[in-house]
Write an enzyme that holds these catalytic residues in place. Structure first.
Site, PDB file in Angstrom:
ATOM      1  N   GLU A 131       1.473   4.042   2.656  1.00 32.11           N
ATOM      2  CA  GLU A 131       1.984   3.671   3.977  1.00 32.11           C
ATOM      3  C   GLU A 131       3.511   3.802   3.984  1.00 32.11           C
ATOM      4  O   GLU A 131       4.262   2.832   4.079  1.00 32.11           O
ATOM      5  CB  GLU A 131       1.490   2.265   4.331  1.00 32.11           C
ATOM      6  CG  GLU A 131      -0.034   2.239   4.481  1.00 32.11           C
ATOM      7  CD  GLU A 131      -0.671   0.869   4.365  1.00 32.11           C
ATOM      8  OE1 GLU A 131      -1.912   0.805   4.237  1.00 32.11           O
ATOM      9  OE2 GLU A 131       0.051  -0.134   4.407  1.00 32.11           O
TER      10      GLU A 131
ATOM     11  N   GLU B  43       1.880  -3.537  11.569  1.00 31.25           N
ATOM     12  CA  GLU B  43       1.149  -2.279  11.346  1.00 31.25           C
ATOM     13  C   GLU B  43       1.692  -1.187  12.260  1.00 31.25           C
ATOM     14  O   GLU B  43       1.718  -1.338  13.483  1.00 31.25           O
ATOM     15  CB  GLU B  43      -0.343  -2.464  11.637  1.00 31.25           C
ATOM     16  CG  GLU B  43      -1.045  -3.460  10.723  1.00 31.25           C
ATOM     17  CD  GLU B  43      -1.402  -2.888   9.353  1.00 31.25           C
ATOM     18  OE1 GLU B  43      -1.201  -1.673   9.134  1.00 31.25           O
ATOM     19  OE2 GLU B  43      -1.873  -3.676   8.510  1.00 31.25           O
TER      20      GLU B  43
ATOM     21  N   HIS C  63       0.872  -1.179   0.000  1.00 30.51           N
ATOM     22  CA  HIS C  63       0.000   0.000   0.000  1.00 30.51           C
ATOM     23  C   HIS C  63       0.908   1.226   0.000  1.00 30.51           C
ATOM     24  O   HIS C  63       1.546   1.530   1.011  1.00 30.51           O
ATOM     25  CB  HIS C  63      -0.900  -0.025   1.234  1.00 30.51           C
ATOM     26  CG  HIS C  63      -1.821  -1.207   1.246  1.00 30.51           C
ATOM     27  ND1 HIS C  63      -2.180  -1.874   2.391  1.00 30.51           N
ATOM     28  CD2 HIS C  63      -2.429  -1.845   0.210  1.00 30.51           C
ATOM     29  CE1 HIS C  63      -2.995  -2.872   2.061  1.00 30.51           C
ATOM     30  NE2 HIS C  63      -3.161  -2.878   0.755  1.00 30.51           N
TER      31      HIS C  63
ATOM     32  N   HIS D 122       3.298  -2.545   6.992  1.00 22.97           N
ATOM     33  CA  HIS D 122       2.190  -1.640   6.636  1.00 22.97           C
ATOM     34  C   HIS D 122       2.064  -0.484   7.626  1.00 22.97           C
ATOM     35  O   HIS D 122       2.740  -0.441   8.656  1.00 22.97           O
ATOM     36  CB  HIS D 122       0.867  -2.418   6.671  1.00 22.97           C
ATOM     37  CG  HIS D 122       0.685  -3.372   5.539  1.00 22.97           C
ATOM     38  ND1 HIS D 122      -0.166  -3.142   4.497  1.00 22.97           N
ATOM     39  CD2 HIS D 122       1.275  -4.572   5.287  1.00 22.97           C
ATOM     40  CE1 HIS D 122      -0.123  -4.151   3.656  1.00 22.97           C
ATOM     41  NE2 HIS D 122       0.739  -5.039   4.104  1.00 22.97           N
TER      42      HIS D 122
HETATM   43 ZN    ZN Z   1      -1.545  -1.581   4.350  1.00 18.14          ZN
END
Ligand code: ZN
Length: 388
Positions: free
Chosen positions: A178, A348, A175, A268
């Site tokens: 990010e 994350e 992504h 991420h």
């Molecule tokens: Zn992500």
């Protein structure tokens, strides 16, 4: 006091994203701009912004980003403060408020010099990516491989080091918005190539490490939040990647099939949750308790090692048999269960801050992303050492 030149706002650069609707002088001095965020190409996702403001030193700016009720993660805005830099090196946070009823984020900032850059998170440009790849590839014992190319022909770079039998894959920025993921990669690569670092020495002895710092260069350049140039969310392609839609995933998965995978970390950022956490692979068809034990051990060691990681907040776990195998962590854990007892995880980091240990000046930052990578590599070294 009168202003001689109007303020101006631009996003025509690497990872730029903003739409300017109006810029008006305020009776009280300074400027108010009404803005919105462009959607990812061929997609409805939007949340990433990055733009430059030019004005006069001392100008008070009021920057209002509208339309955010339709953004990818409306829950990302309450409690969020925009990133701001005057020198594009140090990124602090600007005074920011969110009107939930209006879906409008208001950033207030006084220009120190005549320029300031604003972004959803400290950007990691493709130029910096190339600098990183060039620097790391030149270090002793590092093999650079171009695994393939993106839809727009950008390289998917992989840096490989170590000669041991344990196959480790670290990959990030599926992504593209990010950007903390690539700051984390920079931290991991610096530690892993340090000739004196004891964790890195152990890992290079026991493992072969494959590191893909940026899986989505097209989305990165284009200022996307979540997709590649074709509007494809790469982290929903791992069950069946194709050259037409997702060559970025296809080339990495092919290389993983060649090497096998014992450990995988997919890095991420999370828009809403003000904490660092990992998500695992519960619910994969091939689940074994041994994998779960080692996943939990990694998580608990990391929590005891750094106050920037915690285990209370995170994503809900999938029930037995219900894992989404289109997501890389589930796919890789399941694919390499029988052959490698693979442990895979999604790391994350917050766009906001770690609210257990908040930093008023910077919030979550590139510096903390890099330090977290150091701790993750130290824990991985301990896990590899314990396995003998
Ligand atoms: Zn992500």
């Amino acid at each position: 006091m009168t202003h001689h030149t109007p303020a101006s706002i631009s996003c025509a650069f690497d990872s730029g994203n903003i739409v300017v609707h109006s810029i008006t002088a305020q009776a009280t001095g300074g400027w108010r701009a009404e803005l919105s965020i462009r959607k990812d190409r061929e997609s409805d996702f939007f949340q990433w912004f990055h733009f430059r403001v030019a004005g006069q030193p001392g100008d008070m700016l009021e920057l209002v980003i509208t339309g955010l009720k339709d953004s990818a993660y409306p829950g990302g805005w309450p409690g969020y403060r925009a990133c701001v830099s005057e020198d594009r090196d140090f990124w602090g946070r600007a005074e920011t408020s969110y009107d939930e009823a209006a879906g409008a984020l208001t950033i207030r900032h006084q220009l120190i010099s005549s320029l300031a850059w604003f972004a959803y998170f400290a950007p990691y440009s493709m130029e910096r990516h190339h600098d990183l790849v060039a620097e790391i590839a030149s270090r002793p014992g590092v093999l650079h491989r171009e695994l393939g190319q993106s839809l727009e022909g950008q390289p998917i770079d992989c840096l490989q080091m170590g000669h041991g039998p344990v196959q480790v894959w670290l990959y990030g920025r599926q992504h593209p918005g990010e950007s903390m993921a690539e700051w984390w990669m920079e931290g991991a690569l610096e530690k892993l190539t340090d000739p004196a670092d004891p964790h890195a020495r152990l890992l290079r002895e026991a493992c072969t490490l494959h590191i893909v710092p940026n899986m989505n260069p097209d989305g990165s350049c284009r200022g996307h939040l979540r997709t590649n140039v074709a509007g494809v969310n790469l982290n929903r392609e791992w069950h069946a990647p194709t050259a037409e839609r997702s060559p970025e995933v296809l080339c990495v998965l092919n290389a993983m099939d060649q090497s096998g995978v014992h450990w995988a970390m997919d890095v991420h950022g999370d828009e809403a949750i003000p904490a660092v956490f990992i998500a695992g692979f519960e619910g994969i068809p091939g689940w074994t308790d041994d994998q779960g034990v080692r996943y939990n051990r990694f998580r608990d060691l990391l929590a005891s090692r750094t106050p920037d990681f915690q285990t209370r907040q995170g994503y809900p776990k999938a029930p037995a048999g219900k894992a989404n195998l289109a997501m890389s962590t589930n796919q890789i854990a399941n694919r390499f269960t029988a052959s490698h007892g693979c442990v895979a995880m999604t790391l994350e980091m917050p766009f906001k801050d770690n609210n257990d240990l908040p930093d008023a000046e910077q919030g979550w930052s590139p510096e903390r992303s890099k330090l977290l990578a150091h701790d993750c590599m130290a824990v991985l070294a301990q896990m590899v050492a314990e396995a003998g």
